[in-house]
Design a protein around this motif. Structure first.
Motif, PDB file in Angstrom:
ATOM      1  N   LYS A   1      -3.455  11.843  16.638  1.00  0.00           N
ATOM      2  CA  LYS A   1      -3.946  10.501  17.190  1.00  0.00           C
ATOM      3  C   LYS A   1      -4.752   9.609  16.347  1.00  0.00           C
ATOM      4  O   LYS A   1      -4.526   8.092  16.056  1.00  0.00           O
ATOM      5  N   LYS A   2      -5.895  10.017  15.888  1.00  0.00           N
ATOM      6  CA  LYS A   2      -6.698   9.389  15.260  1.00  0.00           C
ATOM      7  C   LYS A   2      -6.079   8.747  14.054  1.00  0.00           C
ATOM      8  O   LYS A   2      -6.383   7.641  13.436  1.00  0.00           O
ATOM      9  N   HIS A   3      -5.426   9.793  13.158  1.00  0.00           N
ATOM     10  CA  HIS A   3      -4.595   9.458  11.966  1.00  0.00           C
ATOM     11  C   HIS A   3      -3.627   8.344  12.163  1.00  0.00           C
ATOM     12  O   HIS A   3      -3.779   7.170  11.195  1.00  0.00           O
ATOM     13  N   CYS A   4      -2.980   8.257  13.321  1.00  0.00           N
ATOM     14  CA  CYS A   4      -1.929   7.205  13.479  1.00  0.00           C
ATOM     15  C   CYS A   4      -2.708   5.982  13.686  1.00  0.00           C
ATOM     16  O   CYS A   4      -2.165   4.730  13.251  1.00  0.00           O
ATOM     17  N   GLU A   5      -3.679   5.972  14.372  1.00  0.00           N
ATOM     18  CA  GLU A   5      -4.549   4.601  14.620  1.00  0.00           C
ATOM     19  C   GLU A   5      -4.971   4.072  13.391  1.00  0.00           C
ATOM     20  O   GLU A   5      -4.917   2.862  13.348  1.00  0.00           O
ATOM     21  N   ALA A   6      -5.481   4.908  12.354  1.00  0.00           N
ATOM     22  CA  ALA A   6      -5.905   4.589  11.352  1.00  0.00           C
ATOM     23  C   ALA A   6      -5.102   4.014  10.360  1.00  0.00           C
ATOM     24  O   ALA A   6      -5.137   2.955   9.862  1.00  0.00           O
ATOM     25  N   ARG A   7      -3.938   4.697  10.397  1.00  0.00           N
ATOM     26  CA  ARG A   7      -2.804   3.979   9.623  1.00  0.00           C
ATOM     27  C   ARG A   7      -2.165   2.781  10.347  1.00  0.00           C
ATOM     28  O   ARG A   7      -1.860   1.865   9.261  1.00  0.00           O
ATOM     29  N   ALA A  20     -10.128  -1.109   2.224  1.00  0.00           N
ATOM     30  CA  ALA A  20     -10.377  -0.228   3.433  1.00  0.00           C
ATOM     31  C   ALA A  20     -12.008   0.429   3.529  1.00  0.00           C
ATOM     32  O   ALA A  20     -12.460   0.616   4.454  1.00  0.00           O
ATOM     33  N   LYS A  48      -4.094   0.482  11.982  1.00  0.00           N
ATOM     34  CA  LYS A  48      -5.108  -0.430  11.550  1.00  0.00           C
ATOM     35  C   LYS A  48      -5.003  -1.082  10.133  1.00  0.00           C
ATOM     36  O   LYS A  48      -5.062  -2.302   9.770  1.00  0.00           O
ATOM     37  N   ALA A  49      -4.882  -0.044   9.206  1.00  0.00           N
ATOM     38  CA  ALA A  49      -4.512  -0.254   7.895  1.00  0.00           C
ATOM     39  C   ALA A  49      -3.500  -1.252   7.428  1.00  0.00           C
ATOM     40  O   ALA A  49      -3.416  -2.146   6.921  1.00  0.00           O
ATOM     41  N   ALA A  93      -4.080  14.425   6.930  1.00  0.00           N
ATOM     42  CA  ALA A  93      -4.232  13.296   5.659  1.00  0.00           C
ATOM     43  C   ALA A  93      -3.171  12.951   4.902  1.00  0.00           C
ATOM     44  O   ALA A  93      -2.969  11.945   4.480  1.00  0.00           O
ATOM     45  N   PHE A 123       2.708   7.926   8.609  1.00  0.00           N
ATOM     46  CA  PHE A 123       2.430   7.548  10.133  1.00  0.00           C
ATOM     47  C   PHE A 123       3.677   7.928  10.948  1.00  0.00           C
ATOM     48  O   PHE A 123       3.334   8.528  12.086  1.00  0.00           O
TER      49      PHE A 123
END
Length: 81
Positions: free
Chosen positions: A47-53, A80, A55-56, A8, A12
């Motif tokens: 991967k999940k963290h990168c996708e969330a960043r 968000a 998307k934001a 967290a 990115f």
């Protein structure tokens, strides 16, 4: 793997770089099974963290308003939650 920076807290770019390193280690196939599992789990979280960043960031870009002549007029804050 407890000495690693919490995901967290990674930007990115940092997360993507670490994800690339994880994939490289897994592709080499020279790590023990337990370490491979730990690496895979860390990679999935990265991967999940990168996708969330991403998307934001996309949502923020979509919030940019254009004036009548097509120039950026400003942005609206992205909520968000």
């Amino acid at each position: 793997m407890s000495t690693e920076t919490p995901i967290a807290e990674l930007s990115f770019e940092q997360a993507l770089k670490e994800l690339e390193q994880v994939v490289g280690k897994l592709e080499q196939g020279e790590v023990a099974l337990d370490q491979s599992i730990d690496l895979y789990e860390r990679g999935a979280a990265l991967k999940k963290h990168c996708e969330a960043r991403l998307k934001a960031a996309e949502a923020r870009v979509e919030q940019i308003r254009l004036s009548e002549n097509g120039t950026p007029q400003g942005t609206q804050p992205f909520d968000a939650g």
